[in-house]
Motif scaffolding. Structure first.
Motif, PDB file in Angstrom:
ATOM      1  N   ASP A 166       0.821  -1.204   0.000  1.00 24.69           N
ATOM      2  CA  ASP A 166       0.000   0.000   0.000  1.00 24.69           C
ATOM      3  C   ASP A 166       0.860   1.261   0.000  1.00 24.69           C
ATOM      4  OD1 ASP A 166      -1.776   2.033   2.012  1.00 24.69           O
ATOM      5  OD2 ASP A 166      -2.892   1.025   0.449  1.00 24.69           O
ATOM      6  N   CYS A 350      -5.469  -2.411   4.110  1.00 30.47           N
ATOM      7  CA  CYS A 350      -5.464  -1.781   2.788  1.00 30.47           C
ATOM      8  C   CYS A 350      -6.879  -1.422   2.356  1.00 30.47           C
ATOM      9  CB  CYS A 350      -4.847  -2.712   1.752  1.00 30.47           C
ATOM     10  SG  CYS A 350      -3.108  -3.094   2.035  1.00 30.47           S
ATOM     11  N   GLY A 353      -8.185  -2.143  -1.680  1.00 30.15           N
ATOM     12  CA  GLY A 353      -7.030  -2.852  -2.221  1.00 30.15           C
ATOM     13  C   GLY A 353      -7.365  -4.261  -2.661  1.00 30.15           C
ATOM     14  N   SER A 371      -2.523  -2.003  -2.498  1.00 32.04           N
ATOM     15  CA  SER A 371      -3.519  -1.093  -3.063  1.00 32.04           C
ATOM     16  C   SER A 371      -2.823   0.031  -3.806  1.00 32.04           C
ATOM     17  CB  SER A 371      -4.441  -0.511  -1.978  1.00 32.04           C
ATOM     18  OG  SER A 371      -3.727   0.237  -1.032  1.00 32.04           O
ATOM     19  N   ARG A 375      -7.057   3.752  -4.217  1.00 31.90           N
ATOM     20  CA  ARG A 375      -7.759   2.859  -3.289  1.00 31.90           C
ATOM     21  C   ARG A 375      -9.225   2.678  -3.697  1.00 31.90           C
ATOM     22  NH1 ARG A 375      -5.478   4.954   2.636  1.00 31.90           N
ATOM     23  NH2 ARG A 375      -3.741   3.484   2.780  1.00 31.90           N
TER      24      ARG A 375
END
Length: 535
Positions: A166, A350, A353, A371, A375
């Motif tokens: 992420d 996340c 994600g 992600s 997002r």
């Protein structure tokens, strides 16, 4: 002119950030025209009184106007800029043998290499995986065809494990270098908002470009980056590093150096074995094991913000890009202590994600969350992990934690069908312990599946709908942190003089930002000991 910091400025979420000077003026009793400069230091979301959501800011500003009774203004402090700055060390005088070498181009190695290059040390940075373009191709091939390259994957290659995640930059450490790290990322293209968001993230798509930009800065400053170069062995004499063997493709050779930063990642298992054989002092380190849990992002948004705010949800987590009145996809952080004393907690949550397979060896399977900047996948996922203690290893071998991870990754590979398809089940089957949950639970130690099963109802008390019967559970997550620690002293050196362990793989960081800070400090240890190389 005096610089101040004003905390706890609360605004409605439809108030633009450009209005913040008016809030400063009202709180301090000065005019907006008296504020000659201002910047946001922190922005967070307060959803405790949902559906009434507010933003909370900390703002620095400068004024030549004296603030009357400043000590009585709530949340106002004078900023001591000298105390906030961390001063780098002066050059040492000892002579380098060759050039300093940095092993690994994850966050610790990236920032160590950049710091050394800018200070005139012309470092050589070696990375066992490929440069970003080659790494992306290898990852895409694995995801489409399930053909794994053990040297180019989700965890190995330019940028380290964080590249395919992420890109979270939040950290629990207190270090004056954090702002320097964030500034470097911003200047390389990560976005201005990472400087002030309480939970900054870059996103895997943007992070890939940012890392390449930073690597180029290393070479522009006089450093050298070599991809496909693996540290094979260390030559040590009288307790001090003399040189190293580096293998690139079919060729290998000696590289003379007495300053080596070991910034290997948490999954460099063969390197851990080589280091142990070389005699460096190491110790077992606890870590965690668990699963990834997926829920509709709308469920998490509604629970965290209130269903009344559904129209305000936006598929974009970069607050600086949100229109006034919109809310970023919600995240969560939860933990629970079970009746057995085990800790269960969310990890690397996340929003918007996806769950990805991040294996590094044939016959072994592990998963992580990833992600993009936006997002906007519509699905939330988080690691739900249980603590693993060194007593669980049933061995005094320093690499017993590695063997523990491998055991459950091999089980997950087999339980998923033997083709890198991860074992999955529904929340209902997991909580009810039906036969359909066996591929997941059989990929975990009994204590972990039992602890997670006990924790979920308590998580549902915190997040409405968390125990949704249709939520998806995927096994197995094993790589939350390193299973070893390479011991070092106050000079940053291992038990072998000239070797400087740093970052997450060495056991001294947990996440991108803390690893980057540790990499800078490892570089500083070399700088304060050695003079820059001549010629």
């Amino acid at each position: 002119m005096t610089r101040y910091r004003l905390n706890e400025i609360k605004t409605e979420i439809d108030v633009p950030m450009s209005d913040l000077p008016s809030f400063i003026a009202r709180r301090t009793g000065i005019s907006e025209s008296d504020i000659v400069w201002w910047e946001i230091r922190r922005k967070s979301t307060d959803s405790r009184k949902k559906p009434h959501i507010q933003y909370v800011y900390t703002v620095d500003f400068a004024t030549e106007r004296k603030i009357r009774k400043a000590s009585k203004v709530r949340g106002l402090d004078v900023v001591d800029q000298e105390k906030e700055q961390v001063k780098p060390p002066q050059h040492g005088t000892e002579k380098l043998r060759g050039r300093p070498v940095v092993v690994g181009l994850g966050p610790a190695g990236l920032f160590a290499g950049l710091e050394l290059a800018r200070r005139g040390y012309r470092p050589i940075v070696i990375e066992r995986g490929p440069a970003m373009d080659g790494r992306i191709r290898a990852v895409e091939k694995f995801r489409k065809e399930r053909v794994l390259d053990p040297e180019a994957n989700m965890l190995f290659g330019e940028g380290g494990a964080g590249t395919f995640s992420d890109g979270k930059l939040g950290t629990g450490i207190k270090d004056g270098l954090i702002r320097q790290v964030l500034s470097e990322f911003r200047d390389a293209g990560a976005g201005e908002d990472i400087m002030y968001l309480a939970k900054p993230h870059i996103g895997t798509d943007v992070l890939r470009e940012v890392i390449v930009n930073m690597r180029r800065r290393i070479t522009e400053a006089g450093g050298e980056v070599v991809f496909g170069a693996k540290l094979e062995s260390l030559q040590i004499s009288d307790g001090e590093l003399q040189r190293i063997v580096v293998r690139t493709g079919k060729f290998g050779g000696w590289l003379e150096t007495n300053a080596l930063i070991l910034a290997v990642g948490h999954s460099a298992r063969d390197t851990f074995s080589m280091i142990a054989d070389a005699g460096l002092s190491m110790e077992q380190k606890p870590f965690s094991i668990g699963v990834r849990m997926e829920h509709p992002q709308s469920l998490i948004d509604a629970s965290q913000y209130g269903e009344e705010n559904a129209a305000r949800f936006a598929g974009n987590s970069a607050a600086a890009e949100l229109e006034p009145g919109m809310l970023a996809p919600a995240d969560y952080k939860i933990s629970f202590k079970t009746s057995s004393g085990r800790g269960v907690y969310s990890f690397c949550m996340c929003p918007g994600g996806e769950v990805v397979v991040c294996s590094t060896a044939e016959g072994e399977l592990c998963v992580n969350g990833m992600s993009c900047r936006m997002r906007d996948s519509g699905t939330a996922n988080s690691g739900i992990l249980c603590d693993v203690r060194t007593q669980d290893f049933d061995s005094d071998d320093v690499l017993a934690g590695v063997r523990f991870q491998e055991k459950y990754e091999r089980l997950a590979f087999a339980n998923g069908g033997g083709d890198f398809t991860p074992p999955r089940c529904s929340m209902k089957d997991f909580l009810d312990s039906t036969s359909l949950s066996r591929p997941v639970t059989d990929s975990l130690p009994d204590f972990a599946s039992e602890a997670i099963r006990e924790a979920v109802p308590h998580f549902a008390d915190r997040i409405k709908g968390y125990d949704d019967p249709d939520a998806v559970i995927t096994a197995v997550e094993t790589r939350s942190s390193s299973p070893v620690r390479i011991l070092r002293d106050s000079s940053g050196q291992s038990s072998v003089r000239g070797i400087y362990p740093a970052g997450e793989g060495a056991g001294y960081a947990g996440g991108i930002t803390s690893a980057a800070c540790d990499g800078i400090r490892a570089a500083w240890h070399i700088i304060e000991r050695f003079a820059p190389p001549s010629g």
